[in-house]
Design an enzyme around this catalytic site. Structure first.
Site, mmCIF file in Angstrom:
data_model
loop_
_atom_site.group_PDB
_atom_site.id
_atom_site.type_symbol
_atom_site.label_atom_id
_atom_site.label_comp_id
_atom_site.label_asym_id
_atom_site.label_seq_id
_atom_site.Cartn_x
_atom_site.Cartn_y
_atom_site.Cartn_z
ATOM 1 N N GLU A 485 0.854 -1.248 0.061
ATOM 2 C CA GLU A 485 0.076 0.141 -0.167
ATOM 3 C C GLU A 485 0.795 1.306 0.120
ATOM 4 O O GLU A 485 0.711 2.212 -0.873
ATOM 5 C CB GLU A 485 -0.915 -0.028 1.152
ATOM 6 C CG GLU A 485 -1.794 1.054 1.390
ATOM 7 C CD GLU A 485 -2.774 1.398 0.284
ATOM 8 O OE1 GLU A 485 -2.838 0.752 -0.631
ATOM 9 O OE2 GLU A 485 -3.293 2.710 0.328
ATOM 10 N N LYS A 489 0.589 4.278 -2.896
ATOM 11 C CA LYS A 489 0.594 5.526 -2.610
ATOM 12 C C LYS A 489 1.491 6.372 -3.265
ATOM 13 O O LYS A 489 1.152 7.284 -4.004
ATOM 14 C CB LYS A 489 0.469 5.800 -1.050
ATOM 15 C CG LYS A 489 -0.781 5.481 -0.473
ATOM 16 C CD LYS A 489 -2.060 6.193 -0.775
ATOM 17 C CE LYS A 489 -2.756 5.414 -1.673
ATOM 18 N NZ LYS A 489 -3.713 4.326 -1.721
ATOM 19 N N LYS A 606 -11.001 8.343 -9.692
ATOM 20 C CA LYS A 606 -11.584 7.651 -8.588
ATOM 21 C C LYS A 606 -12.754 6.771 -9.349
ATOM 22 O O LYS A 606 -13.301 7.071 -10.077
ATOM 23 C CB LYS A 606 -12.149 8.751 -7.550
ATOM 24 C CG LYS A 606 -12.518 8.085 -6.231
ATOM 25 C CD LYS A 606 -11.537 8.553 -5.250
ATOM 26 C CE LYS A 606 -11.692 7.871 -4.056
ATOM 27 N NZ LYS A 606 -10.614 7.408 -3.489
HETATM 28 C C1 F6R Z 1 -5.577 3.597 -4.819
HETATM 29 C C2 F6R Z 1 -6.897 3.554 -5.219
HETATM 30 C C3 F6R Z 1 -7.365 2.534 -5.890
HETATM 31 C C4 F6R Z 1 -8.603 1.974 -5.656
HETATM 32 C C5 F6R Z 1 -9.226 0.700 -6.590
HETATM 33 C C6 F6R Z 1 -10.393 0.126 -6.250
HETATM 34 O O1 F6R Z 1 -5.140 4.719 -4.080
HETATM 35 O O2 F6R Z 1 -7.646 4.464 -4.722
HETATM 36 O O3 F6R Z 1 -6.374 1.450 -6.146
HETATM 37 O O4 F6R Z 1 -8.355 1.383 -4.365
HETATM 38 O O5 F6R Z 1 -9.440 1.592 -8.041
HETATM 39 O O6 F6R Z 1 -11.484 1.005 -5.773
HETATM 40 P P1 F6R Z 1 -12.530 0.847 -4.953
HETATM 41 O O7 F6R Z 1 -12.239 0.565 -3.489
HETATM 42 O O8 F6R Z 1 -13.592 1.729 -5.043
HETATM 43 O O9 F6R Z 1 -13.449 -0.646 -5.536
#
Ligand code: F6R
Length: 611
Positions: A485, A489, A606
């Site tokens: 992780e 990051k 995101k």
């Molecule tokens: C990294 C990050 C991505 C999400 C991944 C899953 O900082 O944000 O790796 O963790 O795209 O996203 P979720 O948790 O929304 O399914």
């Protein structure tokens, strides 16, 4: 992944759309655009770049209508240029559409349109769709709604769309298959958006569109139809549960640092009402009815992507340790296409901050098809994964806007501990272990605050190491996922290449990378201390620069490095909550020092709602 907003009411649509796009920008920032209806004529403005670029490209006295749609793009088909920016329109400029998703049969539709003399001007699948809708309208002479419905029946792929047309200038149509969309119901005004962030300013009343549904919005009201069956669907109005200030920066420079700093509070929220310190019990209402089936499971699979996958790896260690059942962790993108051994003796846990990640959602659907009980660990209330899993536990981290996930990770680890504890207690696992863990859980918000308050130590390390090309992160056991992780990051927001490895794996290859230029972050805890120390020695012997995040500081560790961050020691199942935070801060400070756009890192968005 692409933000969509639509408005119909008495306000100036442009203002609602632009402020909505700003809130949605975390979903994509390759281009932005709006279309409004001006005296029964479409007016479109769009540009590559961010919403700020769009604002400066629109003349102040233009776009005065009360109906409109807007889009902020994360490019899938076609480069992020002006031409490929949304909204897209047909050649006659009668229809205008914004779209999130991928139209998989766009090529065959494009060839078909070409055979009819209709040539697309952009490289996008979205333009093909709007040209196709326009073609059906002119051929079949149906209503706007019926035209869109028929066209969508021909589409293969995923879409969340909002569309307007000159012929029926007071109508907006929204449709969903695979990409989230919801309606906001105000007083004599209506909103459509990919998530609730552009809506909350105006109303808390929302309706989630489900797969295969189409909403027709007019000044007099709205109706929702099933696209295939063409029947009206009655929808429940739900309430947005968070407050506006939770999606604002609140004085911070970036959402990411705001969210890092919120973690004492968000972890407290994820625990709140779920542990009873007197009875030493855990309560999780969302899985209560399913406990017998979960406890009977012969195997557990956890599936997720990215940061959620890293918390899932920790979750697999917790569940395996406490429950003594085999637990596997799978990247959702692999699980969905691989031959998987999952059946009605399995529990499949889907972990997702957004609850909309396309691969995780598809993996959950596959697990359900194979007979597994599905359990969601999700942040966004009412999201697709939350709705499609049999049962689940919300992490209650509040809206996470920063593209780099931080507070969702720590809340997910908390939830894995709670689930592990609840199941362990039901299984009659050693009460002392459970008590220790519950006691430490209760302390976590204060301990997290302690780590955040000593964040200046991390800043000085960031100042020392911001000019390097590579980083290595090493940890053992529960600290290996933390290493992964930390590396993720750093690479996603500072563009420095970083790898996370189990510390002992270093000898099997990565050690070749180590030279005087290479910083190596070690995660040190009392468990396995001697082993990690040998790994530190190996890096030192090759001139690597050591950074240590540790639950202790002693002369031995000091002899290897001046860059040591101490975090409080807690139960090993919870330790990741404290060791991760300095790594979040390290990535953040390095990115800021390098001048990177922390909240909008290049190529990212995101919520990855496309494959
Ligand atoms: C990294 C990050 C991505 C999400 C991944 C899953 O900082 O944000 O790796 O963790 O795209 O996203 P979720 O948790 O929304 O399914």
């Amino acid at each position: 992944m692409c933000g969509i907003v639509g408005y119909l009411g008495n306000r100036k649509a442009k203002d609602v759309l632009i402020s909505g796009l700003k809130r949605l920008e975390y979903r994509g920032y390759d281009s932005a655009g709006i279309a409004t209806m001006e005296s029964a004529k479409l007016m479109i403005s769009k540009t590559s770049g961010k919403v700020e670029d769009l604002i400066s490209s629109i003349p102040a006295d233009s776009h005065n209508g009360n109906i409109g749609i807007g889009h902020t793009r994360w490019a899938t088909h076609g480069r992020p240029n002006d031409n490929n920016a949304h909204p897209h329109s047909d050649n006659a400029k009668k229809f205008s559409i914004v779209h999130n998703g991928i139209i998989e049969n766009y090529n065959s539709l494009k060839i078909f349109l070409k055979s009819k003399g209709i040539v697309c001007k952009s490289d996008t699948d979205t333009e093909v769709l709007v040209q196709f809708i326009s073609y059906i309208y002119s051929e079949k002479k149906l209503s706007f709604t019926e035209t869109v419905r028929l066209a969508l029946k021909e589409v293969v792929g995923a879409y969340g769309i909002v569309i307007m047309c000159d012929y029926e200038p007071d109508v907006i149509i929204a449709a969903r298959f695979g990409s989230p969309l919801l309606l906001g119901i105000g007083d004599d005004e209506f909103f459509v958006a990919s998530d609730s962030s552009p809506i909350i300013e105006y109303t808390r009343n929302i309706i989630f569109l489900d797969e295969g549904e189409l909403a027709v919005i007019k000044p007099t009201g709205y109706e929702v139809r099933d696209i295939n069956e063409n029947i009206l669907v009655s929808k429940e109005i739900e309430k947005i549960k968070y407050d506006l200030e939770e999606i604002e920066k609140g004085g911070y420079d970036h959402f990411m640092i705001k969210e890092i700093n919120e973690q004492a509070h968000t972890v407290a929220e994820s625990i709140r009402g779920r542990i009873d310190l007197e009875e030493m019990k855990v309560m999780l209402g969302g899985i209560y009815d399913w406990l017998p089936q979960i406890l009977d499971a012969k195997h557990i699979t956890i599936t997720a992507c990215g940061t959620s996958w890293h918390s899932s790896l920790i979750g697999s260690y917790i569940l395996e340790e406490l429950l003594k059942v085999p637990v596997k962790v799978e990247y959702a993108s692999e699980f969905r296409y691989r031959e998987t051994f999952v059946n009605n003796d399995s529990v499949v846990i889907g972990v997702s901050q957004s609850g909309e990640t396309a691969d995780t959602l598809a993996a959950i659907r596959k697990a359900k098809d194979q007979g597994a009980l599905t359990l969601g660990i999700v942040n966004v209330v009412g999201s697709s994964i939350a709705r499609e899993t049999n049962c689940g536990v919300y992490i209650h981290a509040g809206p996470e806007i920063g593209v780099a996930s931080t507070k969702a990770f720590t809340a997910q680890v908390v939830i894995f501990n709670l689930i592990g504890l609840l199941l362990a207690q039901r299984k009659g696992v050693n009460a002392n272990i459970c008590q220790d863990l519950i006691n430490d859980l209760d302390k976590m918000p204060n301990l997290i605050q302690e780590v955040i308050d000593s964040g200046h130590n991390v800043l000085s390390i960031a100042k020392h190491f911001n000019n390097v090309d590579n980083f290595l992160y090493l940890g053992r056991g529960y600290q290996f996922p933390v290493a992964l992780e930390g590396a993720l990051k750093l690479k996603e927001i500072s563009y420095i290449h970083a790898e996370g490895y189990p510390a002992a794996e270093m000898k099997h290859g990565p050690i070749a990378l180590i030279d005087e230029e290479m910083p190596v972050v070690f995660l040190v805890t009392e468990k396995g201390y001697d082993k990690v120390l040998s790994n530190i020695e190996e890096v030192c012997a090759r001139g690597g620069q050591i950074i240590i995040i540790s639950t202790m500081i002693n002369d031995e560790l000091k002899s290897y490095s001046d860059h040591i961050i101490q975090v409080p020691k807690v139960h090993h199942c919870l330790q990741a909550l404290l060791t991760t935070i300095p790594l979040q801060l390290l990535a953040y400070h390095i990115a800021v020092i390098k001048g990177c756009d922390v909240d909008m890192p290049r190529n990212l968005a995101k919520s990855v709602t496309v494959e």
